[in-house]
Every structure is written in C-alpha cells, then in structure tokens.
Scaffold this motif. Structure first.
Motif, PDB file in Angstrom:
ATOM      1  N   LYS A  31       1.849   7.002  -6.747  1.00  0.00           N
ATOM      2  CA  LYS A  31       0.790   7.923  -7.168  1.00  0.00           C
ATOM      3  C   LYS A  31       1.164   9.388  -6.965  1.00  0.00           C
ATOM      4  CE  LYS A  31      -3.007   4.749  -6.250  1.00  0.00           C
ATOM      5  NZ  LYS A  31      -4.171   4.484  -5.392  1.00  0.00           N
ATOM      6  N   PHE A  83      -2.440  -0.127 -10.459  1.00  0.00           N
ATOM      7  CA  PHE A  83      -2.824   0.050  -9.067  1.00  0.00           C
ATOM      8  C   PHE A  83      -3.888  -0.942  -8.612  1.00  0.00           C
ATOM      9  CE2 PHE A  83      -1.230   4.151 -10.550  1.00  0.00           C
ATOM     10  CZ  PHE A  83      -0.135   4.253  -9.705  1.00  0.00           C
ATOM     11  N   GLU A  84      -4.426  -1.736  -9.514  1.00  0.00           N
ATOM     12  CA  GLU A  84      -5.401  -2.757  -9.169  1.00  0.00           C
ATOM     13  C   GLU A  84      -4.792  -4.161  -9.148  1.00  0.00           C
ATOM     14  OE1 GLU A  84      -8.686  -2.349 -11.848  1.00  0.00           O
ATOM     15  OE2 GLU A  84      -9.208  -0.376 -11.100  1.00  0.00           O
ATOM     16  N   LEU A  85      -3.532  -4.289  -9.531  1.00  0.00           N
ATOM     17  CA  LEU A  85      -2.879  -5.597  -9.576  1.00  0.00           C
ATOM     18  C   LEU A  85      -2.284  -5.966  -8.220  1.00  0.00           C
ATOM     19  CD1 LEU A  85      -0.927  -5.286 -12.947  1.00  0.00           C
ATOM     20  CD2 LEU A  85      -3.012  -6.581 -12.531  1.00  0.00           C
ATOM     21  N   SER A 133       0.832  -1.198   0.000  1.00  0.00           N
ATOM     22  CA  SER A 133       0.000   0.000   0.000  1.00  0.00           C
ATOM     23  C   SER A 133       0.871   1.254   0.000  1.00  0.00           C
ATOM     24  CB  SER A 133      -0.928  -0.017   1.215  1.00  0.00           C
ATOM     25  OG  SER A 133      -1.682   1.156   1.271  1.00  0.00           O
ATOM     26  N   GLU A 146      -3.019  -2.721 -18.325  1.00  0.00           N
ATOM     27  CA  GLU A 146      -3.946  -2.775 -17.205  1.00  0.00           C
ATOM     28  C   GLU A 146      -3.625  -1.684 -16.191  1.00  0.00           C
ATOM     29  OE1 GLU A 146      -4.884  -6.601 -15.418  1.00  0.00           O
ATOM     30  OE2 GLU A 146      -3.657  -7.504 -16.982  1.00  0.00           O
ATOM     31  N   ASN A 147      -4.615  -1.375 -15.357  1.00  0.00           N
ATOM     32  CA  ASN A 147      -4.390  -0.426 -14.277  1.00  0.00           C
ATOM     33  C   ASN A 147      -3.477  -1.082 -13.245  1.00  0.00           C
ATOM     34  OD1 ASN A 147      -4.441   1.455 -12.270  1.00  0.00           O
ATOM     35  ND2 ASN A 147      -6.655   1.518 -12.070  1.00  0.00           N
TER      36      ASN A 147
END
Length: 94
Positions: free
Chosen positions: A52, A71-73, A45, A68-69
């Motif tokens: 970011k 931050f979602e992996l 995290s 792909e994003n």
C-alpha cells in the motif's frame, strides 16, 4: 524499513520474486522457516502494508488476475513480486 519487511524482501528475492510473481503463501513460508516465526497473519499484514506504500518495494496481485480488491483476499489467493524500488532497497539497507 522494519526487520519483518527486510525478511519479506529477502525471502521474495530467494523465491524468484525478482523476475516473476510468487505465491504469497510461499513467501510467508520462507519467512517463517528462515527468518522469524511471528505468525503467518502478521507476515501477510506486513506484505499488505508494504504493497500500500508509495514507492512500494513489492507488487501484489490476485492469482487469477481478477479485478477484485487484492487487499481483501486471503494470502493463498495472491501473488507478490519485487518492484524495481524493492530490488534497490534490498541492497541499500543491508
């Protein structure tokens, strides 16, 4: 810069993240083993939050270079590298 962020930058530097991308899992393992044992999800995290930021000290990408994003992996599917700003901040904050 928080203590966990400094630990991440130190671990990334020691794992070779200055010149190439390193698996996020490798960096998380290094932080857990040598700096602080707060949990892998909290460390990842912190990596995502650092990535970011404007003038981010680290760069993050998907291992398979997909669109792909990132931050979602999950962390086992991402790689990180020190940015030029991260290399400078590593020495200016110590």
């Amino acid at each position: 810069m928080t203590g966990i962020e400094m630990s991440i930058i130190q671990a990334l530097s020691k794992c070779g993240g200055k010149s190439r991308c390193v698996s996020s899992a490798t960096v998380i393992g290094e932080v857990l083993a040598k700096y602080c044992a707060i949990g892998d999800e909290k460390i990842y995290s912190a990596i995502l939050n650092m990535a970011k930021q404007d003038d981010s000290p680290i760069l993050i990408q998907a291992k398979d270079k997909s669109k792909e994003n990132v931050f979602e992996l999950a962390y086992r599917y991402t790689e990180v590298k020190l940015s030029k700003f991260g290399e400078k901040s590593r020495f200016s904050k110590i």
